[in-house]
Every structure is written in structure tokens, then in C-alpha cells.
Design an enzyme around this catalytic site. Sequence first.
Site: not given
Ligand code: 4NP
Length: 152
Positions: A8, A11, A13-15, A123
Site C-alpha cells: 500500500c 505500509n 494500514c492496509r498492507s 485507504d
Molecule cells: P496505508 O495508509 O497506505 O494503507 O498504510 C496510509 C498511511 C499513511 C498515510 C497514507 C495512507 N500517510 O499519508 O501518512
Amino acid sequence: MMKVLTVCLGNICRSPAAKGILEYLAKEKGLDLHVESAGTAAFHIGKLPDARSIKTLKSVGIDITQQRARQICVEDFHEFDWIVAMDSENLANLKHIQPLSSKANVVMFGCYRDGVNFGEVDDPYYGGDAGFEAMKVQLFSIADDFLANAYE
Ligand code: 4NP
């Protein structure tokens, strides 16, 4: 052994959730699967998964607190059989850095399931707990269909 890298943006939340769910389902189905997770971005390197992802997965008995965020690197494209993106932006970034000699199948994680917003996992980072619950439900069904395809 099959090797899958879930990817994602951050790294956190989703992955990491996708890795925990894939490992859980692989164990349940008796599949020989190695899973890692990574982000396309560098903002959160070394961090634990987001507390909301940890809590959502803990509610179904999956512990993801041993994971730490890392960024995807070129070697990953030679190491993994599958590199699965959570959304179309992640996929475009992966395709952009994928070496020509890469052995990995680089696909959208949700592409083997119909009807989930073109296969994207939304997201949940900027939303509330409901978004993380929805992410969990979506990831379980996507992971099931992914494994059915990858092992068919
Ligand atoms: P992820 O979610 O891609 O599912 O881990 C996010 C985590 C952090 C951010 C964006 C999306 N950020 O902008 O910090």
C-alpha cells in the site's frame, strides 16, 4: 513455497492487515505461503502498524504487532511471485519501478473479485474506525479469491 508481497502507500494500514489475513487464511487452508508487506512511500519506515489496524485485526484473533513498516525495493521484484497492490495509485507506482527482468506478477490485490470498486481497497487512514472495519471485511473476501486464483 509461494511468496506474496502486499503493498500500500504507507505500509501501516492496509498492507500489514492484508499480510495478517493472508497468513491466517493460508494456515486455515494448509497452504505453503510466505507473506511480507511494504509501502511505496518512505514516511513510516520502522513503525508499527496503525493502532486502528492492530485493533481491527485483533478482534478476529490476528496479531500484526510483529510487523514493522518498510519501503518496497528493487530486489522485491526478483524475490516474490506476486506483488499485490491495494489501489490503482500503488499499482501505477509499482509498474513504474518494476525491472524488466522481474519475475513477479504485479497486480491489483482485488482484481480476482467482482464488484469491489474496480478491485481497490480504500485507504482508511484519514477516516474513522468504521473504515478499518470495512477494510477488514473487504480484505478477507479479496484474500480468499486471490488465494483461490493463485493456487488453482
Ligand atoms: P496505508 O495508509 O497506505 O494503507 O498504510 C496510509 C498511511 C499513511 C498515510 C497514507 C495512507 N500517510 O499519508 O501518512
